[in-house]
Design a protein around this motif. Structure first.
Motif, PDB file in Angstrom:
ATOM      1  N   ASP A 255     -13.341  -0.955  -6.273  1.00  0.00           N
ATOM      2  CA  ASP A 255     -13.893  -0.096  -5.610  1.00  0.00           C
ATOM      3  C   ASP A 255     -13.179   1.315  -6.045  1.00  0.00           C
ATOM      4  O   ASP A 255     -13.047   2.294  -5.292  1.00  0.00           O
ATOM      5  N   THR A 256     -12.971   1.534  -7.469  1.00  0.00           N
ATOM      6  CA  THR A 256     -12.470   2.842  -7.848  1.00  0.00           C
ATOM      7  C   THR A 256     -13.338   3.874  -8.235  1.00  0.00           C
ATOM      8  O   THR A 256     -12.982   5.138  -8.571  1.00  0.00           O
ATOM      9  N   ASP A 257     -14.712   3.647  -8.337  1.00  0.00           N
ATOM     10  CA  ASP A 257     -15.621   4.602  -8.888  1.00  0.00           C
ATOM     11  C   ASP A 257     -15.821   5.779  -7.939  1.00  0.00           C
ATOM     12  O   ASP A 257     -15.742   7.063  -8.652  1.00  0.00           O
ATOM     13  N   ASP A 258     -15.682   5.770  -6.684  1.00  0.00           N
ATOM     14  CA  ASP A 258     -15.856   6.905  -5.788  1.00  0.00           C
ATOM     15  C   ASP A 258     -14.625   7.124  -5.141  1.00  0.00           C
ATOM     16  O   ASP A 258     -14.532   7.901  -4.157  1.00  0.00           O
ATOM     17  N   ALA A 259     -13.328   6.421  -5.554  1.00  0.00           N
ATOM     18  CA  ALA A 259     -12.155   6.375  -4.692  1.00  0.00           C
ATOM     19  C   ALA A 259     -11.770   7.831  -4.710  1.00  0.00           C
ATOM     20  O   ALA A 259     -11.644   8.554  -5.802  1.00  0.00           O
ATOM     21  N   GLU A 260     -11.062   8.196  -3.615  1.00  0.00           N
ATOM     22  CA  GLU A 260     -10.465   9.562  -3.330  1.00  0.00           C
ATOM     23  C   GLU A 260      -8.877   9.159  -3.199  1.00  0.00           C
ATOM     24  O   GLU A 260      -7.989  10.076  -3.744  1.00  0.00           O
ATOM     25  N   ILE A 261      -8.661   7.756  -2.914  1.00  0.00           N
ATOM     26  CA  ILE A 261      -7.129   7.603  -3.178  1.00  0.00           C
ATOM     27  C   ILE A 261      -7.198   6.139  -3.690  1.00  0.00           C
ATOM     28  O   ILE A 261      -8.086   5.353  -3.511  1.00  0.00           O
ATOM     29  N   ILE A 262      -6.104   6.002  -4.556  1.00  0.00           N
ATOM     30  CA  ILE A 262      -6.159   4.788  -5.356  1.00  0.00           C
ATOM     31  C   ILE A 262      -4.872   4.145  -4.966  1.00  0.00           C
ATOM     32  O   ILE A 262      -3.714   4.679  -5.042  1.00  0.00           O
ATOM     33  N   VAL A 263      -4.813   2.614  -4.568  1.00  0.00           N
ATOM     34  CA  VAL A 263      -3.588   1.891  -4.319  1.00  0.00           C
ATOM     35  C   VAL A 263      -3.372   1.258  -5.538  1.00  0.00           C
ATOM     36  O   VAL A 263      -4.032   0.491  -6.008  1.00  0.00           O
ATOM     37  N   VAL A 264      -2.013   1.426  -6.095  1.00  0.00           N
ATOM     38  CA  VAL A 264      -1.602   0.843  -7.423  1.00  0.00           C
ATOM     39  C   VAL A 264      -0.663  -0.163  -6.880  1.00  0.00           C
ATOM     40  O   VAL A 264       0.423   0.072  -6.295  1.00  0.00           O
ATOM     41  N   ALA A 265      -0.884  -1.648  -7.316  1.00  0.00           N
ATOM     42  CA  ALA A 265      -0.168  -2.763  -6.961  1.00  0.00           C
ATOM     43  C   ALA A 265      -0.154  -3.654  -8.020  1.00  0.00           C
ATOM     44  O   ALA A 265      -1.364  -3.881  -8.569  1.00  0.00           O
ATOM     45  N   HIS A 266       0.809  -4.624  -8.205  1.00  0.00           N
ATOM     46  CA  HIS A 266       0.723  -5.689  -9.226  1.00  0.00           C
ATOM     47  C   HIS A 266       0.951  -7.071  -8.391  1.00  0.00           C
ATOM     48  O   HIS A 266       1.451  -7.111  -7.364  1.00  0.00           O
ATOM     49  N   GLY A 267       0.755  -8.109  -9.005  1.00  0.00           N
ATOM     50  CA  GLY A 267       0.885  -9.499  -8.524  1.00  0.00           C
ATOM     51  C   GLY A 267       0.285  -9.864  -7.205  1.00  0.00           C
ATOM     52  O   GLY A 267      -0.609  -9.246  -6.972  1.00  0.00           O
ATOM     53  N   VAL A 268       1.176 -10.738  -6.425  1.00  0.00           N
ATOM     54  CA  VAL A 268       0.609 -10.960  -5.135  1.00  0.00           C
ATOM     55  C   VAL A 268       0.280  -9.792  -4.222  1.00  0.00           C
ATOM     56  O   VAL A 268      -0.500  -9.894  -3.370  1.00  0.00           O
ATOM     57  N   VAL A 269       1.118  -8.643  -4.332  1.00  0.00           N
ATOM     58  CA  VAL A 269       0.823  -7.489  -3.438  1.00  0.00           C
ATOM     59  C   VAL A 269      -0.406  -7.085  -3.684  1.00  0.00           C
ATOM     60  O   VAL A 269      -1.244  -6.286  -2.747  1.00  0.00           O
TER      61      VAL A 269
END
Length: 361
Positions: A255-269
């Motif tokens: 859901d990044t196409d129209d996102a105003e805020i992006i959560v960056v995380a990796h692995g199980v998080v």
């Protein structure tokens, strides 16, 4: 003796450590060198139960330093060798991984992250990101896959052997203690039956023929007497790494196409991040999630394109800024505000991410 560990496909319910053992078998690993440490112990346990049935080997070494170097030695002898460890064991194996980096030796190391520094906890964390990506005294010319599910543990463990032998850089599977111990459903399979070609191992030493007459001599060195010699070698390795990095880098977006805020995380998080995005979207908050699958090489260009278009980034990790350092290095010069949710040694819930994003919106 069965021809192959896995015939076709099978739906299973396993712990992450069990998954790694089966994946290594499916990938054609011939020998594991290992030393006990929680939470990776069961990888060795499962491997020692399964390996004899398929003609594979295991050697318990006297410590992790030895496990790392015997893995290097096994690969030099032409064996598909691997090892696994966690925390302080990962620290001790960095000397061998530096040697593998210098000599372009295709080692495979599975890391099940635990809390640090030092002995700390035996449970869970994402605190081995920096050490796994940049450990040792080299330039960090490694390949690091960060897995988020048991299916990915299986898929990327198989892939790691191919990546290591194709590109000849030390390759890591970065899991964690949660993945090691919990059970989850997944599909295991024979990779060749799915059209995945397994790259064969070949010996670095002890090749047949006379060097210089029947074949090219093998120049195997990790020691250089002159600064200029070392400079040329390292610059060559860096150039080779940069050349293949675009082929290796992997990432996923939600859901990044129209996102105003992006959560960056990796692995199980990243699983908590995906759950949070669903909740936030239902509330009308345009949030998206960017997940680097490879932490080395990092998906720099892909994240920069997204970061340029959003109002804020939120970095979430079970560490005190180890992913953040990778992100801020990748985004140097971009003015998008960066916020953090950092929980070293603790898991992150959907609710915590939702609450944090609500405050930022």
């Amino acid at each position: 003796m069965a021809d192959k560990p896995i015939q076709g496909e099978k739906k299973v319910f396993m712990t992450g450590n069990e998954v790694v053992a089966w994946a290594a078998l499916a990938a054609g690993a011939e020998i594991m060198y290992g030393y006990p440490i929680t939470p990776q112990n069961e990888i060795m346990h499962y491997w020692t139960r399964l390996a004899p049935k398929y003609g594979r080997k295991f050697l318990q070494t006297e410590d992790e330093i030895s496990a790392g170097f015997t893995t290097v030695g096994g690969v030099l002898a032409g064996r598909k060798a691997f090892t696994a460890t966690a925390g302080p064991g990962n620290t001790l194996m960095q000397e061998a991984m530096s040697m593998a980096e210098m000599m372009r030796i295709p080692t495979v190391l599975v890391v099940t992250q635990r809390g640090g520094p030092s002995t700390a906890t035996v449970i869970y964390s994402q605190q081995e990101v920096t050490m796994t990506c940049y450990g040792g005294n080299g330039e960090g010319l490694r390949i690091v896959y960060s897995t988020a599910s048991h299916q990915e543990l299986f898929d990327y463990t198989i892939k790691a052997f191919n990546t290591a032998w194709k590109y000849r850089f030390p390759t890591f599977i970065l899991g964690d203690g949660y993945q090691s111990k919990m059970r989850e459903s997944l599909t295991i399979y024979d990779p060749e039956a799915k059209g995945i070609e397994l790259i064969p191992a070949e010996a670095y030493v002890g090749k047949s023929g006379i060097p210089g007459i029947d074949r090219d001599p093998a120049h195997l060195r990790n020691t250089y007497n002159l600064e200029d010699e070392l400079y040329e070698v390292v610059k060559g390795h860096v150039a080779a790494y940069q050349r293949v990095a675009p082929e290796i880098v992997e990432y996923k977006e939600y859901d990044t196409d129209d996102a105003e805020i992006i959560v960056v995380a990796h692995g199980v998080v990243s699983r908590a991040a995906q759950g949070a995005i669903k909740v936030l979207r239902q509330e009308g908050i345009k949030a998206g999630h960017f997940r680097p699958v490879t932490l080395r090489p990092f998906p720099v260009e892909q994240l920069r394109k997204k970061a340029d278009k959003v109002q804020k980034l939120l970095i979430v990790e079970s560490a005190e800024g180890q992913l953040k350092r990778l992100v801020t290095d990748a985004l140097y010069g971009i003015t998008t505000p960066i916020e953090t949710l950092l929980k070293p040694g603790e898991g992150v819930t959907v609710e915590e991410i939702v609450e944090k994003v609500r405050k930022l919106d």
